[in-house]
Design a protein around this motif. Structure first.
Motif, PDB file in Angstrom:
ATOM      1  N   UNK A 235       0.827  -1.209   0.000  1.00 43.43           N
ATOM      2  CA  UNK A 235       0.000   0.000   0.000  1.00 43.43           C
ATOM      3  C   UNK A 235       0.864   1.263   0.000  1.00 43.43           C
ATOM      4  N   UNK A 236       1.930   1.261   0.797  1.00 42.04           N
ATOM      5  CA  UNK A 236       2.856   2.393   0.826  1.00 42.04           C
ATOM      6  C   UNK A 236       3.493   2.595  -0.547  1.00 42.04           C
ATOM      7  N   UNK A 237       3.843   1.505  -1.199  1.00 36.69           N
ATOM      8  CA  UNK A 237       4.454   1.596  -2.526  1.00 36.69           C
ATOM      9  C   UNK A 237       3.463   2.119  -3.564  1.00 36.69           C
ATOM     10  N   UNK A 238       2.205   1.701  -3.444  1.00 35.33           N
ATOM     11  CA  UNK A 238       1.165   2.230  -4.327  1.00 35.33           C
ATOM     12  C   UNK A 238       1.022   3.742  -4.124  1.00 35.33           C
ATOM     13  N   UNK A 239       1.063   4.186  -2.852  1.00 34.50           N
ATOM     14  CA  UNK A 239       1.018   5.625  -2.570  1.00 34.50           C
ATOM     15  C   UNK A 239       2.160   6.349  -3.273  1.00 34.50           C
ATOM     16  N   UNK A 240       3.375   5.847  -3.122  1.00 36.34           N
ATOM     17  CA  UNK A 240       4.541   6.495  -3.723  1.00 36.34           C
ATOM     18  C   UNK A 240       4.391   6.573  -5.238  1.00 36.34           C
ATOM     19  N   UNK A 241       4.022   5.458  -5.824  1.00 43.45           N
ATOM     20  CA  UNK A 241       3.937   5.394  -7.284  1.00 43.45           C
ATOM     21  C   UNK A 241       2.836   6.304  -7.830  1.00 43.45           C
ATOM     22  N   UNK A 242       1.649   6.241  -7.236  1.00 45.05           N
ATOM     23  CA  UNK A 242       0.514   6.925  -7.855  1.00 45.05           C
ATOM     24  C   UNK A 242       0.420   8.401  -7.490  1.00 45.05           C
ATOM     25  N   UNK A 243       0.964   8.804  -6.358  1.00 51.82           N
ATOM     26  CA  UNK A 243       1.063  10.240  -6.123  1.00 51.82           C
ATOM     27  C   UNK A 243       2.018  10.859  -7.141  1.00 51.82           C
ATOM     28  N   UNK A 244       3.105  10.163  -7.427  1.00 52.65           N
ATOM     29  CA  UNK A 244       4.043  10.705  -8.407  1.00 52.65           C
ATOM     30  C   UNK A 244       3.434  10.687  -9.814  1.00 52.65           C
ATOM     31  N   UNK A 245       2.778   9.568 -10.159  1.00 52.62           N
ATOM     32  CA  UNK A 245       2.133   9.483 -11.474  1.00 52.62           C
ATOM     33  C   UNK A 245       1.081  10.582 -11.627  1.00 52.62           C
ATOM     34  N   UNK A 246       0.349  10.891 -10.534  1.00 55.63           N
ATOM     35  CA  UNK A 246      -0.684  11.938 -10.598  1.00 55.63           C
ATOM     36  C   UNK A 246      -0.083  13.286 -10.959  1.00 55.63           C
ATOM     37  N   UNK A 247       1.135  13.554 -10.496  1.00 57.94           N
ATOM     38  CA  UNK A 247       1.763  14.839 -10.798  1.00 57.94           C
ATOM     39  C   UNK A 247       2.039  14.986 -12.284  1.00 57.94           C
ATOM     40  N   UNK A 248       2.219  13.865 -12.975  1.00 56.69           N
ATOM     41  CA  UNK A 248       2.488  13.917 -14.413  1.00 56.69           C
ATOM     42  C   UNK A 248       1.201  13.802 -15.215  1.00 56.69           C
ATOM     43  N   UNK A 249       0.390  12.767 -14.922  1.00 61.99           N
ATOM     44  CA  UNK A 249      -0.786  12.523 -15.760  1.00 61.99           C
ATOM     45  C   UNK A 249      -1.802  13.666 -15.665  1.00 61.99           C
ATOM     46  N   UNK A 250      -1.958  14.276 -14.490  1.00 57.43           N
ATOM     47  CA  UNK A 250      -2.948  15.348 -14.349  1.00 57.43           C
ATOM     48  C   UNK A 250      -2.404  16.731 -14.697  1.00 57.43           C
ATOM     49  N   UNK A 251      -1.110  16.963 -14.492  1.00 56.37           N
ATOM     50  CA  UNK A 251      -0.587  18.325 -14.593  1.00 56.37           C
ATOM     51  C   UNK A 251       0.600  18.461 -15.543  1.00 56.37           C
ATOM     52  N   UNK A 252       0.954  17.403 -16.250  1.00 49.28           N
ATOM     53  CA  UNK A 252       2.106  17.462 -17.153  1.00 49.28           C
ATOM     54  C   UNK A 252       1.887  18.487 -18.262  1.00 49.28           C
ATOM     55  N   UNK A 253       0.667  18.505 -18.832  1.00 45.88           N
ATOM     56  CA  UNK A 253       0.392  19.473 -19.900  1.00 45.88           C
ATOM     57  C   UNK A 253       0.522  20.903 -19.378  1.00 45.88           C
TER      58      UNK A 253
END
Length: 411
Positions: A235-253
């Motif tokens: 669960x901790x690893x999912x947090x690390x991965x998806x919080x970081x992914x959210x920074x790119x997928x939602x705000x990369x543009x």
């Protein structure tokens, strides 16, 4: 004690695919992966048209994040419930029903008159996703033929490739023709429903036999405490991965437009390249976990991306594009491996554990998008990327996971 040849092994090294009675059903895997492609392509349109929604409805970054949160929360909270229900009683045609929710949300998204209706549309799409993912993961496991990492990768890569198509299709179709053109993608949802009905027929024929094999599958000699601790680490690893992914997928543009002055369409092409790299990474991770051990793939995937993530906020446009590809490729290889690792920790509750971890992935992504959106309003989008660059370092926690492959090899 001799293991039955028709049991689905928790570790292919303990009983290679050649020794099993059933072969990997690549036709079924291809169909469920294609359905996943269509499902996630539709869902990714929400992310891809954020610039249009932001300007058309005069939204703040926090409101943009709230759209993602609404979608991700509905896409996550129902998944464990769907999985638990399916563990008790098979629901072969729930896949097609879930796509019906996605279809309704898509049409509403195209013609929403205000922000609350936008949120409701995002919630409908999320509900469809919450029904689709745990049962689709079960189908992939059913068709794996003893190669669960490969099967989950084939399934997930369809979704990731579909997600990568969303920004590209938005740049080619929706941006030139307006938000109403989103409704044309209802045809993709209808096609997915047709395919999922056929998968439902196959599922109905095989569900009983798969449940019987699951009851005969070997049980790991791990204490309840170790299983719970391992699930916490995942669960901790999912947090690390998806919080970081959210920074790119939602705000990369937005990051590219703000930092480098690129156009909306060019920024969406860059997002497509990143998401395509994510799709390729998913396809690599599962089979690699089958061969070398899932713990080490998880550790290398999340922690290994840290140097590139730390460099990203300081790079020019060219190196930002290069680094984003490397980050997507490496980081994405962890997810299917985490899913299969969790399934092997709790082998008798496949639907529930799949729903929990797919739900966690969506929920963490949605929560991350909302919190990071608020932070971007307060501190700027560049600050968000500098802060999130440290998240992959949490991947070092993977070293605490048990080596669950080892006991099976001694069998």
């Amino acid at each position: 004690m001799q293991t039955r040849v028709d049991a689905i092994p928790l570790n292919p090294a303990a009983n290679p695919p050649a020794a099993t009675e059933e072969r990997t059903q690549f036709t079924v895997l291809g169909a469920i992966s294609f359905s996943h492609l269509l499902n996630d392509m539709i869902q990714s349109l929400i992310l891809a048209i954020y610039p249009l929604l932001k300007s058309g409805f005069h939204l703040s970054f926090a409101q943009v994040g709230l759209i993602t949160l609404t979608y991700q929360v509905t896409a996550s909270l129902l998944q464990p419930l769907v999985g638990m229900a399916a563990d008790r009683r098979s629901m072969p045609y729930s896949l097609a029903a879930g796509m019906g929710f996605t279809l309704c949300g898509l049409l509403l998204l195209a013609y929403a008159p205000n922000f609350p209706v936008l949120l409701f549309a995002a919630g409908l799409v999320g509900t469809g996703s919450s029904i689709f993912h745990p049962e689709s993961s079960r189908v992939a496991r059913m068709a794996s033929g003893g190669r669960p990492g490969l099967a989950q990768s084939v399934f997930v890569v369809g979704g990731n490739f579909g997600a990568s198509l969303g920004p590209l299709l938005a740049a080619w179709i929706i941006v030139p023709h307006g938000r109403g053109s989103v409704a044309w993608f209802a045809l993709a949802a209808l096609l997915a429903i047709v395919v999922l009905v056929q998968i439902g027929h196959w599922y109905a024929r095989h569900a009983g036999r798969v449940k019987a094999r699951a009851r005969r599958a070997p049980v790991r000699e791990l204490s309840r405490g170790m299983v719970l601790f391992s699930l916490f680490i995942l669960t901790v690893l999912i947090f690390s991965k998806y919080f970081y992914i959210a920074s790119i997928s939602s705000y990369y543009t937005f990051y590219l437009m703000h930092t480098f002055g690129v156009s909306v369409q060019d920024a969406q092409v860059h997002l497509f390249v990143f998401l395509a790299a994510v799709a390729a990474g998913v396809l690599i991770g599962g089979p690699l976990g089958d061969k070398v051990g899932r713990k080490w793939v998880i550790l290398g995937s999340i922690l290994g991306v840290a140097p590139f993530a730390l460099m990203l906020p300081h790079a020019n446009l060219f190196w930002t594009s290069v680094l984003s590809v490397v980050i997507g490729l490496v980081l994405a290889s962890a997810f299917t491996t985490i899913i299969v690792f969790a399934q092997e920790l709790v082998p008798g509750q496949l639907g529930m554990i799949s729903g929990v971890f797919y739900g966690l992935a969506f929920g963490m992504g949605g929560l991350g998008a909302a919190l990071l959106g608020k932070l971007a309003d307060l501190q700027g989008i560049g600050y968000v990327y500098q802060l999130c660059a440290w998240l992959p370092l949490i991947g070092v926690c993977a070293i605490l996971l048990p080596d669950i492959e080892k006991p099976a090899k001694k069998g």
